[in-house]
Design a protein around this motif. Sequence first.
Motif, PDB file in Angstrom:
ATOM      1  N   MET A   7      14.941   2.030 -15.446  1.00 18.13           N
ATOM      2  CA  MET A   7      16.270   2.957 -15.242  1.00 18.13           C
ATOM      3  C   MET A   7      16.900   3.279 -16.702  1.00 18.13           C
ATOM      4  SD  MET A   7      17.626  -0.087 -12.369  1.00 18.13           S
ATOM      5  CE  MET A   7      19.420   0.364 -12.554  1.00 18.13           C
ATOM      6  N   GLU A   8      16.764   2.524 -17.645  1.00 18.36           N
ATOM      7  CA  GLU A   8      17.464   2.585 -18.870  1.00 18.36           C
ATOM      8  C   GLU A   8      16.589   4.015 -19.470  1.00 18.36           C
ATOM      9  OE1 GLU A   8      17.165  -0.886 -21.107  1.00 18.36           O
ATOM     10  OE2 GLU A   8      18.939  -1.745 -20.327  1.00 18.36           O
ATOM     11  N   THR A   9      15.481   3.924 -19.396  1.00 24.40           N
ATOM     12  CA  THR A   9      14.637   5.023 -19.748  1.00 24.40           C
ATOM     13  C   THR A   9      14.836   6.369 -19.222  1.00 24.40           C
ATOM     14  OG1 THR A   9      12.779   3.284 -20.792  1.00 24.40           O
ATOM     15  CG2 THR A   9      12.115   5.589 -20.530  1.00 24.40           C
ATOM     16  N   THR A  10      14.876   6.352 -17.849  1.00 27.70           N
ATOM     17  CA  THR A  10      14.888   7.514 -17.094  1.00 27.70           C
ATOM     18  C   THR A  10      16.396   8.034 -16.955  1.00 27.70           C
ATOM     19  OG1 THR A  10      14.816   6.315 -15.228  1.00 27.70           O
ATOM     20  CG2 THR A  10      12.411   6.969 -15.916  1.00 27.70           C
ATOM     21  N   GLY A  11      17.206   7.149 -16.883  1.00 24.48           N
ATOM     22  CA  GLY A  11      18.670   7.322 -16.531  1.00 24.48           C
ATOM     23  C   GLY A  11      18.852   7.420 -14.816  1.00 24.48           C
ATOM     24  N   TRP A  12      17.867   6.770 -14.147  1.00 25.85           N
ATOM     25  CA  TRP A  12      17.754   6.709 -12.724  1.00 25.85           C
ATOM     26  C   TRP A  12      18.935   5.521 -12.451  1.00 25.85           C
ATOM     27  CZ3 TRP A  12      11.894   6.692 -12.119  1.00 25.85           C
ATOM     28  CH2 TRP A  12      11.180   7.896 -12.113  1.00 25.85           C
ATOM     29  N   ASN A  13      19.551   5.484 -11.166  1.00 28.58           N
ATOM     30  CA  ASN A  13      20.301   4.288 -10.759  1.00 28.58           C
ATOM     31  C   ASN A  13      19.327   3.654  -9.953  1.00 28.58           C
ATOM     32  OD1 ASN A  13      19.788   5.335  -8.212  1.00 28.58           O
ATOM     33  ND2 ASN A  13      21.784   6.614  -8.344  1.00 28.58           N
ATOM     34  N   ALA A  14      19.718   2.592  -9.296  1.00 28.95           N
ATOM     35  CA  ALA A  14      18.914   1.562  -8.869  1.00 28.95           C
ATOM     36  C   ALA A  14      18.320   1.963  -7.599  1.00 28.95           C
ATOM     37  CB  ALA A  14      19.622   0.396  -8.316  1.00 28.95           C
ATOM     38  N   ILE A  52       0.866  -1.306  -0.166  1.00 28.78           N
ATOM     39  CA  ILE A  52       0.014   0.049  -0.319  1.00 28.78           C
ATOM     40  C   ILE A  52       0.838   1.149   0.012  1.00 28.78           C
ATOM     41  CG2 ILE A  52      -1.614   1.180   1.369  1.00 28.78           C
ATOM     42  CD1 ILE A  52      -2.844  -1.149  -0.054  1.00 28.78           C
ATOM     43  N   HIS A  53       2.092   1.137   0.836  1.00 28.64           N
ATOM     44  CA  HIS A  53       2.822   2.175   0.856  1.00 28.64           C
ATOM     45  C   HIS A  53       3.525   2.593  -0.330  1.00 28.64           C
ATOM     46  CE1 HIS A  53       5.813   5.216   2.356  1.00 28.64           C
ATOM     47  NE2 HIS A  53       6.762   4.433   1.730  1.00 28.64           N
ATOM     48  N   ALA A  92      14.157   2.546  -6.973  1.00 31.26           N
ATOM     49  CA  ALA A  92      13.591   1.871  -6.050  1.00 31.26           C
ATOM     50  C   ALA A  92      13.002   2.763  -5.295  1.00 31.26           C
ATOM     51  CB  ALA A  92      14.732   1.239  -5.076  1.00 31.26           C
ATOM     52  N   ALA A  93      13.262   4.001  -5.021  1.00 31.80           N
ATOM     53  CA  ALA A  93      12.625   4.945  -4.095  1.00 31.80           C
ATOM     54  C   ALA A  93      11.132   5.471  -4.896  1.00 31.80           C
ATOM     55  CB  ALA A  93      13.221   6.194  -3.974  1.00 31.80           C
ATOM     56  N   LYS A  94      11.346   5.738  -6.300  1.00 33.52           N
ATOM     57  CA  LYS A  94      10.300   5.997  -7.033  1.00 33.52           C
ATOM     58  C   LYS A  94       9.212   4.766  -7.119  1.00 33.52           C
ATOM     59  CE  LYS A  94      11.844   9.977  -8.626  1.00 33.52           C
ATOM     60  NZ  LYS A  94      11.065  11.174  -8.517  1.00 33.52           N
ATOM     61  N   LEU A  95       9.628   3.562  -6.825  1.00 37.58           N
ATOM     62  CA  LEU A  95       8.563   2.510  -7.071  1.00 37.58           C
ATOM     63  C   LEU A  95       8.202   2.092  -5.602  1.00 37.58           C
ATOM     64  CD1 LEU A  95      10.456   0.444  -9.584  1.00 37.58           C
ATOM     65  CD2 LEU A  95       8.356   1.872 -10.252  1.00 37.58           C
ATOM     66  N   GLY A  96       8.556   2.659  -4.417  1.00 34.31           N
ATOM     67  CA  GLY A  96       8.456   2.168  -3.279  1.00 34.31           C
ATOM     68  C   GLY A  96       9.029   0.874  -2.752  1.00 34.31           C
ATOM     69  N   LEU A  97      10.150   0.521  -3.253  1.00 38.84           N
ATOM     70  CA  LEU A  97      11.097  -0.594  -2.904  1.00 38.84           C
ATOM     71  C   LEU A  97      12.125  -0.496  -2.256  1.00 38.84           C
ATOM     72  CD1 LEU A  97      11.168  -2.327  -6.681  1.00 38.84           C
ATOM     73  CD2 LEU A  97       9.565  -2.716  -4.867  1.00 38.84           C
TER      74      LEU A  97
END
Length: 270
Positions: free
Chosen positions: A115-122, A29-30, A126-131
């Motif tokens: 990650m490939e599309t946005t250029g974000w690192n892991a 849920i978070h 993870a933070a964007k996905l709540g992982l």
Amino acid sequence: MSREQIQYLSLDQIQTVSQVRTHFDEEAIHGLAISLKELGQLQPIRVRKVGDTYIVVDGERRRRAAPKAGMTTIAVIIEEKDLNDGEVIQRQLIANCQREDLSAMEKARALQRLMETTGWNASQAAAKLGLSNATATRLLSLLSLPMALQQKVDQGQIAVSAAYELAKVSDADRQTELSQQVECGRLTRDALTGALKAERKEPSTSAMPSRATAVLAPGRSITVTSDGLDLERFISLIEDLLAKARKVRPQGVELSTFIKMLRDQSKAAI
């Protein structure tokens, strides 16, 4: 047929009652709340009007996550016809049966694409996905496996928890040898972990707790026993058990039979 209209209602106007889904994972849920905050609501929930209020028919997880995302209103589709309890349950069953959970490999590939599309690192992804960072790292480690092994993980021939351990093996021949033993049941995930620790000559973790009991509710608990038990090991053991249970569920296996199967497999691996 009239086209369904999306409307916006205050969260205070919407109530939830007994649903087909009885367990709502707070971590999930978070994570959903983070998604709602980052991307907005991609799909409206379905509600029915009862008197002056509205009752959720499908979308209770989104309704629960909305206030955590700071939302005060939510997009809804109001059922045009009056629904009896049987029709409500039918709609909930259909919605949940059509909504299958992603496999670990699917999550790993989607995470990599993100990650490939946005250029974000892991860590950012993870933070964007709540992982958690640990979860993201473990998922991405699966992509280091040869495609043949990835397919076996996808098909349930190799448990995800065992695949995490196999991903730590750098020697291709040794990795193949161990995966074959895991696949045919000669090597359990615990035995695989022990073998890899011995090969790496890792220091003993005997000082760490070997038994943990998670109390879910009054009269409901799960106890896990293992050498070197920590949170990641606890998660891996639960995932291993779930993978094996889901694999035999279509066969109509009783719980007592399933437990005996696990016991026999454990003895065979000794």
